[in-house]
Design a protein around this motif. Structure first.
Motif, PDB file in Angstrom:
ATOM      1  N   ASP A 107       0.806  -1.224   0.000  1.00 23.81           N
ATOM      2  CA  ASP A 107       0.000   0.000   0.000  1.00 23.81           C
ATOM      3  C   ASP A 107       0.845   1.283   0.000  1.00 23.81           C
ATOM      4  N   ASP A 143      -1.543  -1.871  -4.433  1.00 22.47           N
ATOM      5  CA  ASP A 143      -1.950  -0.496  -4.106  1.00 22.47           C
ATOM      6  C   ASP A 143      -0.796   0.515  -4.150  1.00 22.47           C
ATOM      7  N   ASN A 178      -6.440  -3.685  -5.121  1.00 19.20           N
ATOM      8  CA  ASN A 178      -7.727  -3.183  -5.638  1.00 19.20           C
ATOM      9  C   ASN A 178      -7.561  -1.835  -6.344  1.00 19.20           C
ATOM     10  N   HIS A 179      -6.581  -1.031  -5.930  1.00 25.61           N
ATOM     11  CA  HIS A 179      -6.443   0.282  -6.569  1.00 25.61           C
ATOM     12  C   HIS A 179      -5.817   0.194  -7.963  1.00 25.61           C
ATOM     13  N   HIS A 236      -3.048  -9.120  -1.844  1.00 21.02           N
ATOM     14  CA  HIS A 236      -3.376  -7.786  -1.333  1.00 21.02           C
ATOM     15  C   HIS A 236      -4.388  -7.850  -0.188  1.00 21.02           C
ATOM     16  N   HIS A 316      -3.790  -4.042   2.408  1.00 20.89           N
ATOM     17  CA  HIS A 316      -5.183  -3.606   2.242  1.00 20.89           C
ATOM     18  C   HIS A 316      -5.874  -3.133   3.518  1.00 20.89           C
TER      19      HIS A 316
HETATM   20 ZN    ZN Z   1      -6.355  -2.021  -0.921  1.00 17.45          ZN
END
Ligand code: ZN
Length: 366
Positions: A107, A143, A178-179, A236, A316
């Motif tokens: 992240d 991320d 996810n990003h 993640h 995450h």
């Molecule tokens: Zn995330």
């Protein structure tokens, strides 16, 4: 500025053009975003040449630069030399065994300076920002995108560091978060203001700057969503226990996820299973190791047994430091770098796990 650009002809650029639009956002430098035309792909045994176009913003002005893509490239970016080497990206293996050190963090969220500080102080890179981890494996569990304003810097740096690691016999594993998937799919809710402005200045939607015919877009599309290194499994978000109950292999999860990565690029709609893997309980969004109603101890053991690992290591879900759950079986490595103040790196050496702090102090993992 223009003089600097024309002097680049001497560096072997075959074609060069530039234009500048005067715009008000004077503080913005961003890029380069490098596009290539796949139709002009001339490939033979030794020569690899594509026509490419680099888009940049320097002091709020848009520049474009045409050049022939080579294995090694040197182009101008805002008056400075920008070097990168290009190679057609390959998929990384997802099941790796060996006797080497491992480091992992998560992240980055556009906090490039903090990220560099963390790597330097833990000797993963040297004072010149060069790979210093020998045959070690560095895992970044997704991320890199969104929130912060140094996303482009972080991505190009990782693109280069990956090659340095390989030359040293080591490896950088960048996993999708996810990003990454949101941005590639045009979900731009968490984009830093700077990139909203970039996108307006380039007069194209931000995700187009990472389309399939860009160097970073092509590279990101090859990235995996998970990796198993010896006894450790990385992703993640994590793995829902149903994946173990239904006996999915890591290969299958990764394959289904990747083949359905960007919805608008698919010929047919995502299958039910692909859809599941891209939503709340899939590997990039799952938070069930940290929720009251999440996975139980038995389910964690089921996952570990099924995937034949001793620990699952995820980002995450943010905490102020690296933390563990379920007697250390789950390790949470998103140590809130996104706040821009502090972060930690997980280190594995001499058969032990440690927390590396921002200043480089080594602490036992509780
Ligand atoms: Zn995330």
């Amino acid at each position: 500025m223009i003089i600097v650009k024309f002097s680049l002809i001497g560096l072997g650029l075959t074609g060069l053009s530039l234009y500048a639009k005067t715009l008000s956002e004077k503080d913005i430098n961003d890029g380069p975003y490098i596009f290539f035309d796949k139709k002009n792909n001339i490939e033979n045994s030794n020569v690899f040449q594509l026509q490419a176009e680099a888009l940049s913003i320097c002091d709020g002005q848009v520049f474009n630069l045409f050049f022939s893509l080579k294995i090694g490239n040197q182009i101008d970016f805002c008056g400075e030399s920008f070097e990168f080497s290009y190679a057609k990206p390959k998929s990384d293996p997802i099941d790796i065994r060996g006797d080497f050190q491992i480091a992992a963090l998560s992240d980055i969220h556009g906090q490039f300076d903090l990220f560099i500080q963390l790597l330097k102080n833990n000797q993963i890179i040297d004072s010149q920002r060069r790979w210093n981890f020998g045959d070690g494996h560095l895992v970044i569990t997704g991320d890199v995108f969104d929130r912060g304003d140094q996303v482009t810097e972080a991505l190009w740096y990782l693109y280069d560091l990956e090659k340095q690691a390989e030359r040293s016999g080591g490896k950088l594993h960048l996993l999708l978060g996810n990003h990454e998937v949101m941005v590639l799919n045009g979900d731009l809710r968490y984009l830093n203001k700077k990139y909203q402005v970039s996108s307006q200045l380039f007069a194209q939607s931000f995700e187009k700057l990472y389309s399939q015919n860009t160097i970073l877009g092509e590279w990101l599309r090859q990235k995996n969503v998970l990796v198993k290194i010896n006894q450790f499994l990385f992703a993640h978000g994590g793995f829902h226990p149903d994946l173990a109950r239904q006996k999915f292999s890591l290969e299958k999860i990764n394959q289904l996820f990747k083949q359905s990565l960007v919805a608008q690029e698919l010929k047919t709609k995502r299958s039910e299973l692909e859809y599941y893997l891209h939503k709340t309980n899939g590997p990039i969004w799952y938070r069930g190791y940290f929720n009251e109603n999440g996975a139980s101890e038995d389910e964690i053991n089921l996952l570990l047994n099924h995937f034949k690992v001793t620990n699952i290591i995820v980002g995450h879900t943010s905490y102020p430091t690296i933390e563990t759950r379920f007697d250390g079986k789950i390790i949470a490595i998103d140590s809130s770098m996104k706040k821009g103040k502090y972060a930690e790196i997980l280190l594995y050496k001499e058969n032990k796990l440690f927390r590396g702090t921002l200043s480089g102090k080594i602490l036992a993992l509780e």
